[in-house]
Write a protein that holds these residues in place. Structure first.
Motif, PDB file in Angstrom:
ATOM      1  N   ASP A 105       0.850  -1.183   0.000  1.00 17.25           N
ATOM      2  CA  ASP A 105       0.000   0.000   0.000  1.00 17.25           C
ATOM      3  C   ASP A 105       0.896   1.247   0.000  1.00 17.25           C
ATOM      4  OD1 ASP A 105      -1.707   2.185   0.764  1.00 17.25           O
ATOM      5  OD2 ASP A 105      -3.165   0.697   1.435  1.00 17.25           O
ATOM      6  N   VAL A 111     -11.194 -11.124   5.731  1.00 16.12           N
ATOM      7  CA  VAL A 111     -10.578  -9.788   5.633  1.00 16.12           C
ATOM      8  C   VAL A 111      -9.181  -9.844   5.016  1.00 16.12           C
ATOM      9  CG1 VAL A 111     -11.871  -8.963   7.622  1.00 16.12           C
ATOM     10  CG2 VAL A 111      -9.603  -9.934   7.973  1.00 16.12           C
ATOM     11  N   THR A 152      -7.856  -9.917   2.048  1.00 16.75           N
ATOM     12  CA  THR A 152      -7.483  -9.013   0.955  1.00 16.75           C
ATOM     13  C   THR A 152      -7.262  -7.581   1.450  1.00 16.75           C
ATOM     14  OG1 THR A 152      -9.829  -8.676   0.433  1.00 16.75           O
ATOM     15  CG2 THR A 152      -8.646 -10.384  -0.797  1.00 16.75           C
ATOM     16  N   ASN A 153      -7.776  -7.259   2.639  1.00 21.99           N
ATOM     17  CA  ASN A 153      -7.583  -5.921   3.211  1.00 21.99           C
ATOM     18  C   ASN A 153      -6.699  -5.953   4.451  1.00 21.99           C
ATOM     19  OD1 ASN A 153      -9.339  -4.379   1.431  1.00 21.99           O
ATOM     20  ND2 ASN A 153     -11.036  -5.469   2.386  1.00 21.99           N
ATOM     21  N   SER A 154      -5.873  -6.985   4.550  1.00 22.33           N
ATOM     22  CA  SER A 154      -5.059  -7.143   5.762  1.00 22.33           C
ATOM     23  C   SER A 154      -3.600  -6.756   5.559  1.00 22.33           C
ATOM     24  CB  SER A 154      -5.139  -8.601   6.253  1.00 22.33           C
ATOM     25  OG  SER A 154      -4.565  -9.495   5.302  1.00 22.33           O
ATOM     26  N   ARG A 169      -1.149  -1.380   6.979  1.00 18.55           N
ATOM     27  CA  ARG A 169      -1.756  -0.060   6.851  1.00 18.55           C
ATOM     28  C   ARG A 169      -2.048   0.460   8.259  1.00 18.55           C
ATOM     29  NH1 ARG A 169      -6.969  -1.264   3.417  1.00 18.55           N
ATOM     30  NH2 ARG A 169      -7.147   0.999   3.243  1.00 18.55           N
ATOM     31  N   GLN A 178      -4.726   1.162   9.423  1.00 18.76           N
ATOM     32  CA  GLN A 178      -5.988   0.587   9.880  1.00 18.76           C
ATOM     33  C   GLN A 178      -5.787  -0.558  10.856  1.00 18.76           C
ATOM     34  OE1 GLN A 178      -5.410   1.792   6.952  1.00 18.76           O
ATOM     35  NE2 GLN A 178      -7.241   2.417   5.854  1.00 18.76           N
TER      36      GLN A 178
END
Length: 216
Positions: free
Chosen positions: A29, A132, A134-136, A139, A141
């Motif tokens: 990212d 989750v 794919t969004n781990s 970041r 977050q």
């Protein structure tokens, strides 16, 4: 608590498995590089950056320093161990967030005298991670995931109310300064309160339904 096999499975099996699976994600990212760079500048200048340093059309224009705490902590991990250190901090935060959320669920289920099998606990954590995955990636977050899990675990803990309230307030303030998403927690409290009102007459089914609605 008569049977703590589920809790042992959570902390000694599910958590290490989650950490190992998260290590398969790379830092990809672009925002992460900006966050670490800002943190390094903040450490060097010993101040929180509140002006735009990188955008040509908005150079030196003021902006809200959201996420400053995450920037500094990621920068410190970069100083200690370069990018593997940043990855490790992210992985620990993310994995602990999932584990603490599961801890909260187990505490609520135990009060309803429901004891899931260790395999179910481990499988649930793995499924949660796969959802989750794919969004781990690394970041800021990850601080939100950790804050959410920590607050859930604190809410379901056996701490005295004054201590619990103080811990929740402290955790939420830290969360908000690391990632501007603590409003999610306020929304979650609303859902939990609604579930408590709806199912106040049926304590046996309250726990699993609580969690299903929360997940939804």
């Amino acid at each position: 608590m008569k049977d703590d096999r589920a809790f042992r499975a959570l902390w000694f099996v599910a958590l290490p498995v989650t950490i190992l699976l998260l290590q398969t994600r790379f830092i990809d990212d672009l925002d992460m590089f900006t966050q670490v760079k800002l943190g390094l500048i903040e450490l060097a200048e010993r101040c929180i950056i509140s002006t735009d340093l990188f955008t040509f059309t908005h150079h030196n224009q003021p902006f809200s320093p959201t996420g400053w705490l995450a920037q500094i902590l990621f920068a410190l991990s970069h100083r200690l161990a370069k990018w593997p250190g940043v990855q490790l901090l992210h992985v620990l935060l993310f994995a602990l967030g999932i584990t603490l959320s599961a801890q909260a669920a187990l505490l609520k289920l135990s009060r309803a005298k429901i004891s899931p099998r260790p395999f179910v606990v481990i499988a649930s954590c793995v499924v949660a991670l796969l959802v989750v995955y794919t969004n781990s990636g690394a970041r800021p977050q990850s601080f939100a995931v950790f804050g959410f899990g920590l607050n859930l675990a604190l809410l379901e803990s056996a701490l005295p109310f004054p201590l619990k309230a103080a811990a929740l307030l402290t955790s939420t303030v830290i969360w908000q300064n690391a990632h501007l998403s603590a409003s999610i927690w306020i929304f979650t409290l609303g859902i939990l309160f609604l579930c408590r009102v709806i199912f106040r007459s049926d304590r046996t089914t309250e726990s699993p339904t609580h969690l299903l609605l929360l997940a939804a």
